[in-house]
Design a protein around this motif. Sequence first.
Motif, PDB file in Angstrom:
ATOM      1  N   SER A 129      56.214  41.589  34.588  1.00 55.98           N
ATOM      2  CA  SER A 129      57.068  40.990  35.620  1.00 55.98           C
ATOM      3  C   SER A 129      58.131  41.980  36.091  1.00 55.98           C
ATOM      4  CB  SER A 129      57.734  39.724  35.084  1.00 55.98           C
ATOM      5  OG  SER A 129      56.774  38.742  34.795  1.00 55.98           O
ATOM      6  N   SER A 130      58.721  42.689  35.147  1.00 55.17           N
ATOM      7  CA  SER A 130      59.748  43.673  35.498  1.00 55.17           C
ATOM      8  C   SER A 130      59.166  44.803  36.347  1.00 55.17           C
ATOM      9  CB  SER A 130      60.390  44.238  34.224  1.00 55.17           C
ATOM     10  OG  SER A 130      61.442  45.112  34.549  1.00 55.17           O
ATOM     11  N   LEU A 131      57.957  45.243  35.997  1.00 55.42           N
ATOM     12  CA  LEU A 131      57.279  46.294  36.772  1.00 55.42           C
ATOM     13  C   LEU A 131      57.101  45.853  38.216  1.00 55.42           C
ATOM     14  CD1 LEU A 131      55.478  48.833  37.219  1.00 55.42           C
ATOM     15  CD2 LEU A 131      53.567  47.488  36.295  1.00 55.42           C
ATOM     16  N   HIS A 135      59.012  47.301  41.637  1.00 51.37           N
ATOM     17  CA  HIS A 135      58.165  48.199  42.429  1.00 51.37           C
ATOM     18  C   HIS A 135      57.143  47.385  43.227  1.00 51.37           C
ATOM     19  CE1 HIS A 135      55.230  51.684  42.927  1.00 51.37           C
ATOM     20  NE2 HIS A 135      56.369  52.144  43.404  1.00 51.37           N
ATOM     21  N   LEU A 136      57.534  47.016  44.448  1.00 56.05           N
ATOM     22  CA  LEU A 136      56.723  46.155  45.305  1.00 56.05           C
ATOM     23  C   LEU A 136      55.310  46.703  45.544  1.00 56.05           C
ATOM     24  CD1 LEU A 136      56.393  43.699  47.125  1.00 56.05           C
ATOM     25  CD2 LEU A 136      57.549  44.969  48.949  1.00 56.05           C
ATOM     26  N   PRO A 137      55.122  48.025  45.784  1.00 59.50           N
ATOM     27  CA  PRO A 137      53.755  48.534  45.991  1.00 59.50           C
ATOM     28  C   PRO A 137      52.821  48.232  44.817  1.00 59.50           C
ATOM     29  CG  PRO A 137      55.355  50.187  46.675  1.00 59.50           C
ATOM     30  CD  PRO A 137      56.139  49.095  45.992  1.00 59.50           C
ATOM     31  N   SER A 138      53.361  48.190  43.602  1.00 50.26           N
ATOM     32  CA  SER A 138      52.523  47.883  42.435  1.00 50.26           C
ATOM     33  C   SER A 138      52.050  46.438  42.479  1.00 50.26           C
ATOM     34  CB  SER A 138      53.300  48.139  41.139  1.00 50.26           C
ATOM     35  OG  SER A 138      53.436  49.525  40.897  1.00 50.26           O
ATOM     36  N   LEU A 139      52.931  45.524  42.879  1.00 53.18           N
ATOM     37  CA  LEU A 139      52.551  44.116  42.994  1.00 53.18           C
ATOM     38  C   LEU A 139      51.503  43.938  44.092  1.00 53.18           C
ATOM     39  CD1 LEU A 139      52.791  41.104  42.416  1.00 53.18           C
ATOM     40  CD2 LEU A 139      54.857  41.046  43.846  1.00 53.18           C
ATOM     41  N   GLU A 140      51.726  44.579  45.223  1.00 53.53           N
ATOM     42  CA  GLU A 140      50.762  44.478  46.329  1.00 53.53           C
ATOM     43  C   GLU A 140      49.398  45.009  45.895  1.00 53.53           C
ATOM     44  OE1 GLU A 140      52.854  46.722  49.265  1.00 53.53           O
ATOM     45  OE2 GLU A 140      53.864  44.961  50.097  1.00 53.53           O
ATOM     46  N   SER A 157      30.479  30.578  38.609  1.00 54.96           N
ATOM     47  CA  SER A 157      31.179  29.323  38.361  1.00 54.96           C
ATOM     48  C   SER A 157      32.662  29.504  38.597  1.00 54.96           C
ATOM     49  CB  SER A 157      30.947  28.862  36.917  1.00 54.96           C
ATOM     50  OG  SER A 157      31.623  29.716  36.006  1.00 54.96           O
ATOM     51  N   LEU A 158      33.348  28.377  38.756  1.00 56.87           N
ATOM     52  CA  LEU A 158      34.792  28.431  38.948  1.00 56.87           C
ATOM     53  C   LEU A 158      35.492  28.833  37.659  1.00 56.87           C
ATOM     54  CD1 LEU A 158      36.108  27.944  41.658  1.00 56.87           C
ATOM     55  CD2 LEU A 158      36.904  25.742  40.852  1.00 56.87           C
ATOM     56  N   GLU A 159      34.825  28.596  36.512  1.00 60.12           N
ATOM     57  CA  GLU A 159      35.375  29.068  35.237  1.00 60.12           C
ATOM     58  C   GLU A 159      35.524  30.586  35.242  1.00 60.12           C
ATOM     59  OE1 GLU A 159      33.900  25.027  34.120  1.00 60.12           O
ATOM     60  OE2 GLU A 159      33.137  26.649  35.362  1.00 60.12           O
ATOM     61  N   GLU A 160      34.518  31.273  35.792  1.00 63.83           N
ATOM     62  CA  GLU A 160      34.571  32.742  35.854  1.00 63.83           C
ATOM     63  C   GLU A 160      35.683  33.204  36.808  1.00 63.83           C
ATOM     64  OE1 GLU A 160      30.744  34.738  36.389  1.00 63.83           O
ATOM     65  OE2 GLU A 160      29.753  32.941  35.639  1.00 63.83           O
ATOM     66  N   VAL A 161      35.797  32.533  37.950  1.00 64.07           N
ATOM     67  CA  VAL A 161      36.868  32.865  38.896  1.00 64.07           C
ATOM     68  C   VAL A 161      38.229  32.660  38.223  1.00 64.07           C
ATOM     69  CG1 VAL A 161      37.964  32.232  41.093  1.00 64.07           C
ATOM     70  CG2 VAL A 161      35.470  32.247  40.900  1.00 64.07           C
ATOM     71  N   THR A 162      38.363  31.538  37.512  1.00 60.85           N
ATOM     72  CA  THR A 162      39.611  31.226  36.810  1.00 60.85           C
ATOM     73  C   THR A 162      39.951  32.306  35.787  1.00 60.85           C
ATOM     74  OG1 THR A 162      39.232  28.854  37.088  1.00 60.85           O
ATOM     75  CG2 THR A 162      40.776  29.501  35.371  1.00 60.85           C
ATOM     76  N   CYS A 163      38.952  32.752  35.033  1.00 59.40           N
ATOM     77  CA  CYS A 163      39.185  33.799  34.015  1.00 59.40           C
ATOM     78  C   CYS A 163      39.673  35.094  34.649  1.00 59.40           C
ATOM     79  CB  CYS A 163      37.899  34.062  33.224  1.00 59.40           C
ATOM     80  SG  CYS A 163      37.537  32.786  32.012  1.00 59.40           S
ATOM     81  N   VAL A 164      39.047  35.485  35.764  1.00 59.63           N
ATOM     82  CA  VAL A 164      39.438  36.731  36.439  1.00 59.63           C
ATOM     83  C   VAL A 164      40.867  36.638  36.961  1.00 59.63           C
ATOM     84  CG1 VAL A 164      38.974  38.256  38.413  1.00 59.63           C
ATOM     85  CG2 VAL A 164      37.073  37.369  37.054  1.00 59.63           C
ATOM     86  N   ILE A 165      41.216  35.503  37.572  1.00 59.88           N
ATOM     87  CA  ILE A 165      42.568  35.338  38.130  1.00 59.88           C
ATOM     88  C   ILE A 165      43.604  35.278  37.013  1.00 59.88           C
ATOM     89  CG2 ILE A 165      44.086  33.832  39.486  1.00 59.88           C
ATOM     90  CD1 ILE A 165      41.648  33.047  41.153  1.00 59.88           C
ATOM     91  N   LYS A 166      43.307  34.525  35.964  1.00 59.14           N
ATOM     92  CA  LYS A 166      44.251  34.427  34.838  1.00 59.14           C
ATOM     93  C   LYS A 166      44.432  35.785  34.173  1.00 59.14           C
ATOM     94  CE  LYS A 166      44.116  30.661  32.345  1.00 59.14           C
ATOM     95  NZ  LYS A 166      43.728  29.632  31.338  1.00 59.14           N
ATOM     96  N   ASP A 167      43.341  36.544  34.066  1.00 57.35           N
ATOM     97  CA  ASP A 167      43.370  37.859  33.429  1.00 57.35           C
ATOM     98  C   ASP A 167      44.196  38.864  34.226  1.00 57.35           C
ATOM     99  OD1 ASP A 167      42.485  39.313  31.149  1.00 57.35           O
ATOM    100  OD2 ASP A 167      41.090  40.430  32.410  1.00 57.35           O
ATOM    101  N   SER A 168      44.383  38.589  35.523  1.00 57.20           N
ATOM    102  CA  SER A 168      45.180  39.493  36.367  1.00 57.20           C
ATOM    103  C   SER A 168      46.667  39.404  36.052  1.00 57.20           C
ATOM    104  CB  SER A 168      44.978  39.149  37.844  1.00 57.20           C
ATOM    105  OG  SER A 168      45.650  37.933  38.173  1.00 57.20           O
ATOM    106  N   PHE A 169      47.076  38.331  35.384  1.00 56.87           N
ATOM    107  CA  PHE A 169      48.458  38.031  35.011  1.00 56.87           C
ATOM    108  C   PHE A 169      49.330  37.655  36.209  1.00 56.87           C
ATOM    109  CE2 PHE A 169      52.663  38.555  33.126  1.00 56.87           C
ATOM    110  CZ  PHE A 169      52.457  37.915  31.918  1.00 56.87           C
ATOM    111  N   LEU A 170      48.727  37.553  37.391  1.00 60.58           N
ATOM    112  CA  LEU A 170      49.515  37.209  38.578  1.00 60.58           C
ATOM    113  C   LEU A 170      50.050  35.771  38.543  1.00 60.58           C
ATOM    114  CD1 LEU A 170      47.347  39.073  41.210  1.00 60.58           C
ATOM    115  CD2 LEU A 170      49.754  39.536  40.726  1.00 60.58           C
ATOM    116  N   PRO A 171      49.247  34.763  38.116  1.00 61.65           N
ATOM    117  CA  PRO A 171      49.813  33.403  38.075  1.00 61.65           C
ATOM    118  C   PRO A 171      50.994  33.282  37.121  1.00 61.65           C
ATOM    119  CG  PRO A 171      47.413  33.342  37.898  1.00 61.65           C
ATOM    120  CD  PRO A 171      47.822  34.769  37.750  1.00 61.65           C
ATOM    121  N   GLN A 172      50.928  33.983  35.976  1.00 63.94           N
ATOM    122  CA  GLN A 172      52.031  33.932  35.006  1.00 63.94           C
ATOM    123  C   GLN A 172      53.276  34.617  35.564  1.00 63.94           C
ATOM    124  OE1 GLN A 172      48.825  34.767  34.613  1.00 63.94           O
ATOM    125  NE2 GLN A 172      48.185  34.718  32.463  1.00 63.94           N
TER     126      GLN A 172
END
Length: 444
Positions: A129-131, A135-140, A157-172
């Motif tokens: 989160s601090s990163l 540093h906006l370019p890193s978030l983009e 499946s949507l389970e796979e989509v969910t795993c990829v998005i959650k793994d990105s750490f963006l929702p957290q």
Amino acid sequence: QSLLCHLLSSSKWESNEAETGMFISTLGYTSADYHCYVVKNMVLSLVTELRGNNFNGLSIQGRVSDSHVNAVSHFCLPLITLPDLTPLLETLLCYHGGTSKEILSSEFLEAVNEAFLKKKISLSASGVSSLWLRHLPSLEKAVLYLLDQLVSIELNSLEEVTCVIKDSFLPQAASHPAIFRIINEIFKNALLETNGALEIITTVQVFTQLFLEALQNENKQHKFPLKAYFPYNHQPLVAALFKRPFELPATYWSQHLKHISDILKALVEDTSSSSLDDLFEIWFLVAGFGEWLDIAVEQLLKAAVEPDALLWLLAFYYCPQNENQQRTQTMVEAQAVYSHLMTIFSCTVLSVKDLEPAVHSVTDREQCCSQHLIIHLLTYFLLFSSGGHTIAQELISHITETSDRSKEVCSLLTRTAYRINHDGGDGEEKERTVKLLNKLLQKM
């Protein structure tokens, strides 16, 4: 590690290589082991120094200069993926100098982000989160990297989509309003640039669900008000959409959906907010909470409801602009199909011929907003009606063969399967529906 040993070897050590080797040997270490201890001690020393200079996020003047911290970030560049360096990376990312100016080198921030995205390093929640906050370019880059992953790889499946998005750490990380708003803006632009591609809409909807989960799990006291996340949206509408279906009794869903529809209709029909930009902002907010839209269709078919409010909600989603009375026409056509479907909903024996009026509405015209809504109604009729499951495969094959709707139908089936599998319910009807969904998806 050999690179690290080389970097840590000073010229005076090199000139006395034999003496150094003898000294290390006397201590009972190999050269590689010794250098590992040197690294750990150096990292520990720098972490202690930097943390001692930061007290509760405030820099204590005069102990460590900003230029020294910048130099440390440069020193880390070739070593970022070394596991022993992680504590120092975390400390640097959460370190703030005495001024508002960024003191860490941009090269360091970019390199840390790159290593994190490619799973070469692990960082704590606060570190990531601090990163992204500093540093906006890193978030983009992180958001674009996620979209590229979801579009370029085949997900079944949507389970796979969910795993990829959650793994990105963006929702957290989006628990912080500034990060959430930037991610939201990128998603908006992606939708506009792709003309509302289904993959992007699915991404937005799954991300929104995961964001809500993270917000509830990590921020029980709601540290930030909803307005911090949606500063330009109508707050009563935001609050209504923010309610998760599982937070309400199922018997209250229809009433809640009518409440959402009433708020939305008042907003959309308000002449002061009828510009295209305003409409898009309202539509994008509603689209993000797509779970409620699917429940609206299910409630229309399965519950005793007054249909007008729910049909209007769906008509707005599928036809946000009302140029040339398009939305009004969509409502008329959807009501006609819905009325017909309800007359045969309880029939245990059905044929494809019984659904001809609805199928004709889908396959006869092109580029009509009502088609999307009618496909939604028709697909759910096949899933939830008494006799629909017996003709579902035949009818869906006919629709997808005679119109360019296979991706749309597949998306509906995929997210319905995910929702039903995760709603916690049980029983014969759920088992039958899940079995049919799996069969249809496998066929498609």
